[in-house]
Design a protein around this motif. Sequence first.
Motif, PDB file in Angstrom:
ATOM      1  N   LYS A 170       0.834  -1.449  -0.069  1.00  0.00           N
ATOM      2  CA  LYS A 170       0.061  -0.106  -0.019  1.00  0.00           C
ATOM      3  C   LYS A 170       0.880   1.192  -0.095  1.00  0.00           C
ATOM      4  O   LYS A 170       0.597   2.184  -0.884  1.00  0.00           O
ATOM      5  N   THR A 171       1.814   1.350   0.836  1.00  0.00           N
ATOM      6  CA  THR A 171       2.835   2.405   1.122  1.00  0.00           C
ATOM      7  C   THR A 171       3.501   2.827  -0.375  1.00  0.00           C
ATOM      8  O   THR A 171       3.374   3.858  -0.756  1.00  0.00           O
ATOM      9  N   THR A 173       2.592   1.653  -3.275  1.00  0.00           N
ATOM     10  CA  THR A 173       1.504   2.023  -4.426  1.00  0.00           C
ATOM     11  C   THR A 173       0.998   3.324  -4.343  1.00  0.00           C
ATOM     12  O   THR A 173       0.939   3.990  -5.287  1.00  0.00           O
ATOM     13  N   ASN A 174       1.091   3.965  -3.273  1.00  0.00           N
ATOM     14  CA  ASN A 174       0.659   5.616  -2.914  1.00  0.00           C
ATOM     15  C   ASN A 174       1.851   6.312  -3.722  1.00  0.00           C
ATOM     16  O   ASN A 174       1.482   7.385  -4.376  1.00  0.00           O
ATOM     17  N   GLU A 175       2.982   5.816  -3.466  1.00  0.00           N
ATOM     18  CA  GLU A 175       4.178   6.792  -4.194  1.00  0.00           C
ATOM     19  C   GLU A 175       4.202   6.569  -5.422  1.00  0.00           C
ATOM     20  O   GLU A 175       4.201   7.409  -6.325  1.00  0.00           O
ATOM     21  N   SER A 177       1.507   5.977  -7.278  1.00  0.00           N
ATOM     22  CA  SER A 177       0.532   6.777  -7.983  1.00  0.00           C
ATOM     23  C   SER A 177       0.881   8.197  -8.177  1.00  0.00           C
ATOM     24  O   SER A 177       0.587   8.983  -8.966  1.00  0.00           O
ATOM     25  N   THR A 178       1.660   8.743  -6.894  1.00  0.00           N
ATOM     26  CA  THR A 178       2.176  10.023  -6.993  1.00  0.00           C
ATOM     27  C   THR A 178       2.962  10.488  -8.144  1.00  0.00           C
ATOM     28  O   THR A 178       2.994  11.452  -8.785  1.00  0.00           O
ATOM     29  N   ASN A 225      -8.183   4.884  -4.539  1.00  0.00           N
ATOM     30  CA  ASN A 225      -8.529   6.293  -4.353  1.00  0.00           C
ATOM     31  C   ASN A 225      -9.072   6.695  -5.500  1.00  0.00           C
ATOM     32  O   ASN A 225      -8.062   7.179  -6.535  1.00  0.00           O
ATOM     33  N   ASN A 228      -8.165  11.137  -6.362  1.00  0.00           N
ATOM     34  CA  ASN A 228      -6.720  11.726  -6.003  1.00  0.00           C
ATOM     35  C   ASN A 228      -6.079  12.307  -7.225  1.00  0.00           C
ATOM     36  O   ASN A 228      -5.053  12.685  -7.412  1.00  0.00           O
TER      37      ASN A 228
END
Length: 464
Positions: A170-171, A173-175, A177-178, A225, A228
């Motif tokens: 998850k962590t 994948t968030n980066e 996405s950014t 999300n 975002n």
Amino acid sequence: MNNTKNVKKEQVGGTRIPRQARAQGVRECLDHVGMENEMPALFTVTGTTSVLASDVTVEIHNRVQPLTQIVNIIGEAASRKSSMDEIFAELAYELLEEKWRIVEEEKMWRIEAKRDRNAKKQKDKPRFPLRVQTLNTTVANLAERLEDVDGKRAISFTPEIDIPLTKWGKTGTNEFSTMLRLSYDGACYEREAKSLEAANVHIRSLQWSVIMCGQPESLYKLMSNTTNGLLSRTAIAKMHDNTYDLYKTDRPFTDDEKRSIHQVAHLLGMMKGTMVLPKLEARSIKWANNVCMTAAKDGNDVVARCRLRDHVTAYRMTVCLMLFKVAERLIKEHGYEGAEKVLVENPDITARLIVDEQSSAMLKVYDNIADYILDMDMLYFGDKLKATYEDKNCRVIGEGRTYRTANDTIYECLPFVFSREMLVQQCKMNNGEDPTDTKVSSMLRNWKRQGLIVTENNGYAKKK
């Protein structure tokens, strides 16, 4: 524009790219998959082209933008998504050959570095500018690799969306996405680390396109999300549902088709300049405004919001198709080797020739691509986005509040003072059917909570 409120699964079939808009390279790729998978193939072609034409930018709405694209090819198991791998492999054949050459150089360097690790003077690590990046790595390594491409665009193609999801969690994948969102805009990307051994990354303009294939479940994990900004920057294409099709094998590329694709792909890498296309610009604005007006009539926040970047993505894709037309024209007029010479001696020729490719057929292709992107947003995420917007249907603007839901039209049609029965009749006129008591009660309750109406005698009155 298609009616995106009631998108059906098989609404996406049928040809959308007329023959006169298919240039050398595009033609062979689309014929390879057949009409039923035309749009996934087209998205793969344009996503790859955005990296091949690394020195080409486009002016969209008075801003110079990269051609960078984020593409997701979605299909069930055994839906022939592997044909996208074949298209990518032929278009990016030069980049892939360069990649494996650099990989071998890096292997040799690692062997030498390991052998000499006890030497007093250690050699500095050289740069290895891999423009085809794997997603089966750490986010830190990926960021460092992207810095090494020296201002050129890089691309990542993966046959499985689950690869980055499983690798990073998850962590990470968030980066991820950014990074994707920043790359779409060509924005600055920086990553600082305290440790001397850790990667410190400073990229003035992140240029990176990504094409991922997978099943719907993987898409929903990636887009956990929906607000975002990643979804609005992503173009989704749906593979044909072949559940009840008779067995069919993929037709491989012939040697002549490969040669045609390779020729155009090579010329795309030599093109330079900023493309200024006034007719396409006007068509893009017209499409976006038409969608806005249609959405406003129904108070459809979802469609109105999705259009805001969908038309830019479609713009970039159409420019990529026009570049193929320019390459085909140069080959026809000068031959393959002559076209190479022309592009070297006249760096601005692409920007001049592409203006002539704003034909009515190509502008229609733009409409089809933009409609399709919006249709896919609604097909996969329409309900999720609607629920999100309904949770936020009271938006504060300064000291005022504005109401925006699908019931806005009904509210506007009601008189200043109205009864429950009048509301029922208005719902029937607008929707063509009698509303349930639960729906009517819910509408009244929400309007009261939002401060739009107050109870008055045996009815209701709108607040002034």
